[in-house]
Enzyme design. Sequence first.
Site, short mmCIF file in Angstrom:
data_model
loop_
_atom_site.label_atom_id
_atom_site.label_comp_id
_atom_site.label_asym_id
_atom_site.label_seq_id
_atom_site.Cartn_x
_atom_site.Cartn_y
_atom_site.Cartn_z
N HIS B 167 49.89 53.63 65.41
CA HIS B 167 49.61 53.90 66.91
C HIS B 167 49.83 52.50 67.38
O HIS B 167 48.99 51.81 67.25
CB HIS B 167 48.38 54.74 67.05
CG HIS B 167 48.50 56.12 66.33
ND1 HIS B 167 48.15 57.23 67.11
CD2 HIS B 167 48.80 56.60 65.22
CE1 HIS B 167 48.29 58.13 66.20
NE2 HIS B 167 48.71 57.85 65.13
N ARG B 255 29.08 54.15 47.27
CA ARG B 255 27.72 54.08 47.99
C ARG B 255 27.97 54.56 49.42
O ARG B 255 26.85 54.94 49.98
CB ARG B 255 27.16 52.57 48.01
CG ARG B 255 26.19 52.46 46.96
CD ARG B 255 25.53 51.21 46.83
NE ARG B 255 26.15 50.10 46.77
CZ ARG B 255 26.71 49.38 45.74
NH1 ARG B 255 26.29 49.88 44.54
NH2 ARG B 255 27.37 48.34 45.86
N ASP B 306 53.59 65.39 58.17
CA ASP B 306 53.52 63.99 59.06
C ASP B 306 55.09 63.74 59.10
O ASP B 306 55.01 62.30 59.12
CB ASP B 306 52.74 63.30 58.53
CG ASP B 306 51.94 62.42 59.37
OD1 ASP B 306 52.09 62.82 60.46
OD2 ASP B 306 51.48 61.28 58.88
N SER B 341 58.44 53.46 56.75
CA SER B 341 58.31 53.70 58.35
C SER B 341 57.74 54.98 58.56
O SER B 341 57.61 55.55 59.87
CB SER B 341 59.63 53.41 58.95
OG SER B 341 60.32 54.71 58.71
#
Lengths: 277, 416
Positions: B167, B255, B306, B341
Site C-alpha cells: 500500500h 509470549r 486477494d 507482485s
Amino acid sequence: MRLVILEDYDLASEWAAKYIRNRIVQARPSADRYFTLGLPTGSTPLGCYKKLIEYYKNGDISFKYVKTFNMDEYVGLPRDHPESYHSYMWNNFFKHIDINPANAHILDGNAADLQKECDTFEQKIADAGGIDLFVGGIGPDGHIAFNEPGSSLVSRTRVKTLAQDTILANARFFGNDLSKVPTMTLTVGVGTVMDAREVMILITGAHKAFALYKAIEEGVNHMWTVSAFQQHPRTIFVCDEDATLELRVKTVKYFKGLMHVHNKLVDPMHSVKDYKD
Amino acid sequence: MPSNKSVSDAPITQFINCRILRDHRLQRDDLWVREGKILNPEKLFFDEEGFADLQVDCGDGILAPGFIDVQINGGYGVDFSQAADDISGGMALVAKKILEHGVTSFCPTLVTSPPHIYHKVRATDRVLVSVQVLPQVSVDDGGPGGAGVLGVHLEGPFISREKRGAHPERYLCSLAGGGLKDLLEVYGSLDNVAIVTLAPEIPGSLEVVRQLKERGITVSLGHSVADLSQAEQAVQHGATFITHLFNAMLPFHHRDPGIVGLLTSDQVPENRTIFYGMIADGIHTNPAALRIAHRAHPAGLVLVTDAITAMGLPPGRHTLGQQDIEIEGLHAYVAGTKTLSGSIATMDMCVRHFQQASGCSLEAALEAASLHPAQLLGISHRKGTLNYGTDADFVLLDDELSVRATYIAGHQVWRK
C-alpha cells in the site's frame, strides 16, 4: 391365503417389490384406468420401496397412472416433522418416483375436523374405484395400520388412540421423550383394507414371529387384528425365515412346498418396456 | 401446469443425478429451483401438488453453494483501485470472468488510495448498477453478466505504516480527526461498503470499529502491528475478520501471539466466530501454516484470492499500470526479478489447494469458500448455503473440484 417364505429380509423385500411391479405393469394402467395402491410406513417396507425405486430408475415401472392411499398418519404432528408419515413417504418413496402429487393421498393429521378428513379419505378411495392392492405391515401385537388390539374388524377410517405399548415403542423415534410421542392417529379401518381386491402383508424378523402365528394359525380375533385377513379371498403374507419361528413345522413345510407355485407370480418379471408399442 | 397457480406459476427446475452440499455433508439428492430461490420439494409436493417443468442432469457431479470472494483487487488487466475512465466496464469484465472459477458473488477490494479514487469508484458503482440491471435479476445478485457485487472491501488507508505491504505510504491516514469523520472524509460515503480493513492499534480505532459494526459493515483487522490484547479489544468492539492471516501482521510469538492469537483467544465474546482470510494459493501461505490455522480454528477459515490485476492473464510479460509483470505458472513476478507482485490465484484453485494441503474433507474445503464468507458478511440466510429459500447460486463440480458450470439464481451463467 398364500404364505410366501423367503430366506431373509432382503429377499422378502425383493419378492414383495417384484410382485407389486408385476401387478402394476400387467394392469397396464392409463389415464382412463389408474392402478390404486394402498401403502404402509415403518421399517419393514423400506427394502421393498428401495427395490421399487430401483425398478423405476431402470425404466421397468412407472407410477404415472398409479394412485396411492396411505394407511395412517399421526394426529397433531407437524407435516414436515421427520417422523410424520408424510415425511416418510416423501423421503423414502415419492421423491424418487414419477407419481403425480395429486394422486398421492395421505391422511391429514392436522385437519380441523378429523372425522371429516377420515370420511373424505374413504370417499376418495371409493371415487378411485377401490384399492387394487393394499400393502401392509403389522406390529408385534398383530395390529394392521393403527388398528390396535381390540379394534373392530369391520372398522373404517377414523381417529384412533394408540395403545400404551405402541406409544412406548414409538418413544425411540421422539428422542425417548414420552411427552413428545403422538397419542392419537388417523388410520384406515380393518374393513377399509378388507375392501381391497388384494392384500399383501409384509412380516419380517423374529420379533414378529408370534404375531404371524396369531395371524394365520389361530382363529380370527380382534385382539390380533391382522387375523381378519384369513377371511379375505386374496391375501398374501410375505415373510422371512425369522418370522416363521413360532409356526408349526407342518405349516412352514406346507407353504415352502408351494414356493415353486408362488414364484410364478414374480417370475418372469414384467416391465413397461415390454409394452412399448 | 406443474405447480399450483395459486402459489406461483413460475417454472420449476429440478437438478438431478447430483450430490448436494447441505448440512455440512454431500447428500445424494435433487436440487429444486423456482424464481431464483431454492425450493423445498416436499412442500411443493404436498402443498401445491406441483412438480418440475424441467429436469437438468448433473452427470453425478457435486452441487455446492457458489463461491464468495471477499478480497479481490482485480484481474484480467483490471485494477479496481486504478481510476481508469472505464472502471465500471473493468469491474464488469472481472465479474464475468470469475464465473469460470465458480465465484457467484464478490467484494471488489480497494487498497489504500487517495480520496478521489474512492469517490470515483463510488460514482462508477452507480453506473455499474444502471448498466447491469436485467429484467429478472438485480445487479446486486449478479446474473449472466457476471458475479454479484456484495459491497466494496476497503483495505486501508487506516493501517499500519510498518505493515503497509504494497500500500502506498503517502496515502495512509490516521483517525486524528474524530474517527468516523475521517473515514467519511476519505471514502466519501459508506454506502455499498461491506468490509473495512483497519489496524486496531491506531488511536481512535475502537470507536470506529463500534460505529462501523452498528452500520452493518464488517470490520477486519489487518496490515497491523497490533498485539493480541489490542486485537481482542477490537473484537470486543465488533471486529469479526482478519485480513489475509499471517500476511502483513506481526509473526506469531508464543509470549505475544499478535493478531494470529485471535484464532484461539478466550476473550472472544460468546456466540461470536472470528473469521480469517486465507490466500491458499500454495505460494502466499506455506501449507504448514495453513494447516496450523485450519486445525486451530476450522470454522473461521475464509478462502480469499486477494487476486491482483495479473490474475487471469496468460503467461508472459505484461505492463500493468506503472509495473511490468512476468507471469510464470502460478507466480506473478515483478519483471526481471523473483519478487512476487501479488496473488494470481483463482478461487477454484484455492479450494483445491486448500483441500489437498489441509487434508480436510471436500465439504470443508467448499464451505470455506461459500458458507464461511457468507456467515462473515451476515448473509448466510440467503447466500453461501443450499438451504430452502436461499438464492440459487451454485456451482457444479467434479470430484477433483474442477468447476463444470456456474449458476446464479438458478440460471446457468457459465459452463465449461
